[in-house]
Design an enzyme around this catalytic site. Structure first.
Site, short mmCIF file in Angstrom:
data_model
loop_
_atom_site.label_atom_id
_atom_site.label_comp_id
_atom_site.label_asym_id
_atom_site.label_seq_id
_atom_site.Cartn_x
_atom_site.Cartn_y
_atom_site.Cartn_z
N HIS A 25 35.17 23.09 5.21
CA HIS A 25 34.75 24.42 4.72
C HIS A 25 34.67 24.43 3.19
O HIS A 25 34.80 25.49 2.58
CB HIS A 25 35.69 25.53 5.19
CG HIS A 25 36.03 25.47 6.65
ND1 HIS A 25 35.33 26.17 7.61
CD2 HIS A 25 36.98 24.75 7.31
CE1 HIS A 25 35.83 25.90 8.81
NE2 HIS A 25 36.84 25.04 8.65
N SER A 52 17.93 19.73 -21.07
CA SER A 52 17.28 21.03 -21.01
C SER A 52 16.48 21.22 -22.28
O SER A 52 16.85 20.73 -23.34
CB SER A 52 18.34 22.12 -20.89
OG SER A 52 17.84 23.34 -21.38
N LYS A 107 23.17 20.31 -21.90
CA LYS A 107 22.90 20.08 -20.48
C LYS A 107 22.68 18.61 -20.11
O LYS A 107 22.08 17.85 -20.85
CB LYS A 107 21.65 20.86 -20.08
CG LYS A 107 21.91 22.34 -19.99
CD LYS A 107 22.65 22.69 -18.73
CE LYS A 107 21.89 23.77 -17.99
NZ LYS A 107 22.39 23.94 -16.65
N GLU A 161 18.64 16.64 -7.09
CA GLU A 161 18.06 17.89 -6.56
C GLU A 161 16.71 17.62 -5.89
O GLU A 161 16.38 18.23 -4.87
CB GLU A 161 17.88 18.90 -7.70
CG GLU A 161 19.21 19.41 -8.24
CD GLU A 161 19.02 20.17 -9.55
OE1 GLU A 161 18.95 21.40 -9.51
OE2 GLU A 161 18.94 19.53 -10.61
#
Ligand code: ARG
Length: 459
Positions: A157, A278, A284, A291
Site C-alpha cells: 500500500h 528544467s 531540477k 516517465e
C-alpha cells in the site's frame, strides 16, 4: 492509366485518394529483406519443381539480388501507384531482368506472401527483443549483487511494511524479465510455420514443395490449412501481448525510479545521462526517460488493442483491413526497443542512496512483525495476541518519537511481562532481513543464491 499488375480488367486508374488509402508501401517497405528472402525461396522451389524453367528461375534469383542491392544502397522507392512492397519489388525486378520477372508470382498470391514476410519480420523482431532483454537482465544482476545486503523499506500500500534488500527488489524485476523472455520465446516457437504455398486462400494446383520453401526460410514446416494461413495474425497479436506485458513491467520499474528520485524519497539519484533539466528551475533533475517508459507502455498496449480490434470481425480469409496489422507492430517494436534500452541504461548508471533507504526502513517500525514473531517463538504467545501486544509497543515508540529497537526494556515489559532483553536481537533491520531465509525470501544469503541461479539459467 490502369494498373500494370491487373490492368486487364480495368479501363480507368484509381482516384488519387483511392491510391493513398490503398497504399501500404510507406510502412511495409520495412519488410523488404523478408520479401526478397521469401521470393528467393519461392523461385528456387519453382525452378526445382519444374514449374518455371531452371534458366528462368536463375535469372529471377539473380535479379532479386540486384533489387536487394538497390534497396540496401538507396532505400525502397515509395511509389504509391505500386501499392506495397510486394509490387514494388516485382516492378524493380522487371526493370532489372525484363518480362521473365512475371514468372515469379506463379503459384503465389500476395496473401501468402505477406503472411510469410510478416512472420519472418516478427521472428527477427523477437530475436532482437530477447537479446535486449538479456542485456537488461544482466544489468539487474550486477546491481542486485552489489546490493544483496543493502537494506531498504519494503512497501505494501506504499506504506512501510517490512525491510527488504535492494538486491531482492531488483531481482523481482529480473524474474519479470525472465517471464517476458519466456513469452516471446513461446510465441516464436508457435509462429514458426510457413504460409507460403497457401496462395490466395485455397492452395494451388501447381506442384509446389511447401516443405522446401519452409525449410529454406528457417520455418519448422508449412502451415496446415491454407485459409487459416492467409488470415491468421495470431503471431502478430502474440508478439504484441508479449510486448505489452514486457512494457508493463518496465513501466513499473520506471514508476519506482520516478518515486525514488523524488526529494521525499531520495532513494536514487539518476545519472546525468538519464536526467533532464528544467528551462526555468535551475535545481531540477527530472526523470524524463523513466516517465516516457511509463508513457510508452500505454502506447504499446494501444497497439495491441488496435490489432485485436482490427481482427475481431473479419470473416475468412484475407480482407484488406489486415494491411493495418503492420503499423501497430512496427510502432510497438520501436517503442519497446527504446524502453528496454532506457531502463537498462538507468539501472546500470543509477546511484542508489542506501543510507537514506536504511534510514527510512528504520523509521517505519518495519520490524514490528519481527517483534510479534519473537513473542510467538520465544514466549509461546498466539500470533493474534502477539500482534496486539506489538501494536501497543509501536504506539509507545511513536509517542516517544523513537524506533522500536530504541524502546527501553522497561517500556516493553510494562506492555507485556514476557518480553526479555533477547528481543533486541530481532528488532534491527539487518536482523530482520537476515532472518527471512524461507525459499524466495529477502535474506542476503538467499539473494546471492538467487543471483547465482539466475546467472546459471542465462548461461
Ligand atoms: N499490402 C497487402 C497487405 O499488407 C498485401 C496483401 C494484399 N492482398 C490482396 N489481396 N489485396 O495486407
Amino acid at each position: 492509366g490502369s494498373n500494370a499488375m491487373w490492368g486487364g480488367r480495368f479501363a480507368e486508374g484509381p482516384a488519387a485518394v483511392m491510391r493513398e488509402i490503398n497504399a501500404s508501401i510507406p510502412f511495409d517497405k520495412r519488410l523488404w529483406k523478408q520479401d526478397v528472402a521469401g521470393s528467393r525461396a519461392h523461385v528456387a522451389m519453382l525452378g526445382k519443381q519444374g514449374i518455371v524453367e531452371a534458366a528462368d528461375a536463375e535469372r529471377i534469383a539473380a535479379g532479386l539480388e540486384q533489387v536487394a542491392a538497390g534497396y540496401a544502397a538507396d532505400g525502397v522507392p515509395e511509389d504509391l501507384t505500386l501499392e506495397d512492397i510486394h509490387m514494388v519489388t516485382e516492378a524493380r525486378l522487371a526493370e532489372a531482368i525484363g518480362p521473365v520477372a512475371g514468372r515469379l508470382h506463379t503459384a503465389r498470391s500476395r496473401n501468402d506472401q505477406v503472411a510469410t514476410d510478416f512472420r519472418l519480420w516478427v521472428r527477427d523482431a523477437i530475436d532482437e527483443v530477447t537479446g535486449a532483454l538479456r542485456g537488461f537482465q544482466t544489468a539487474l544482476l550486477a546491481r542486485a549483487e552489489e546490493h544483496a545486503a543493502s537494506v531498504m523499506p519494503g512497501f505494501t500500500h506504499l506504506q512501510s511494511a517490512q525491510p527488504v534488500t535492494l538486491g531482492h527488489h531488483l531481482m523481482a524485476y529480473w524474474e519479470m524479465a525472465s517471464r517476458d523472455v519466456g513469452r516471446f520465446t513461446d510465441a516464436r516457437a508457435r509462429m514458426n510455420r510457413s504460409p507460403l504455398g497457401s496462395a490466395a486462400l485455397a492452395g494451388t494446383g501447381f506442384p509446389v514443395d511447401r516443405e522446401a520453401t519452409a525449410s529454406a526460410l528457417g520455418f519448422d514446416g508449412p502451415t496446415r490449412n491454407s485459409l487459416d494461413a492467409v488470415s491468421d495474425r495470431d503471431f502478430a497479436i502474440e508478439y504484441l501481448t508479449s510486448a505489452a506485458q514486457c512494457a508493463l513491467h518496465l513501466s513499473r520499474l520506471a514508476e519506482e525510479f520516478v518515486l525514488w528520485a523524488s526529494q521525499p524519497f531520495g532513494f536514487v539519484s539518476l545519472s546525468d545521462q538519464w536526467s533532464t533539466g528544467s528551462s526555468i528551475m535551475p535545481q531540477k533533475r527530472n526523470p524524463d526517460a523513466a516517465e516516457l517508459v511509463r508513457g510508452h507502455a500505454g502506447r504499446i498496449t494501444g497497439c495491441l488493442v488496435s490489432l485485436m480490434v482490427t481482427m475481431k470481425g473479419l470473416p475468412l480469409a484475407y480482407s484488406k483491413d489486415m494491411q493495418d496489422d503492420k503499423p501497430p507492430v512496427f510502432e510497438a517494436h520501436d517503442l519497446l526497443g527504446l524502453c528496454i534500452a532506457a531502463m537498462t541504461g538507468m539501472v546500470e548508471s543509477a546511484t542508489f542512496r542506501t543510507e537514506r533507504m536504511r534510514q527510512v526502513a528504520e523509521a517505519g517500525f518495519s520490524t514490528a512483525t519481527d517483534l510479534a514473531d519473537w513473542l510467538v517463538r520465544e514466549a509461546g504467545v498466539p500470533f493474534r495476541e502477539a500482534h496486539h501486544i506489538t501494536g501497543r509497543a509501536v504506539a509507545r515508540a511513536e509517542a516517544l518519537g523513537i524506533g522500536l529497537d530504541a524502546l527501553p526494556l522497561g517500556d516493553l515489559t510494562a506492555i507485556d511481562g514476557r518480553i526479555t532483553a533477547g528481543v533486541y536481537d530481532v528488532l534491527s533491520v539487518d536482523a530482520s532481513v537476515a532472518s527471512r531465509m524461507s525459499f524466495g525470501g529477502t535474506a542476503p544469503a538467499n539473494v546471492r543464491a538467487a543471483i547465482a541461479a539466475a546467472r546459471e539459467s542465462m548461461a
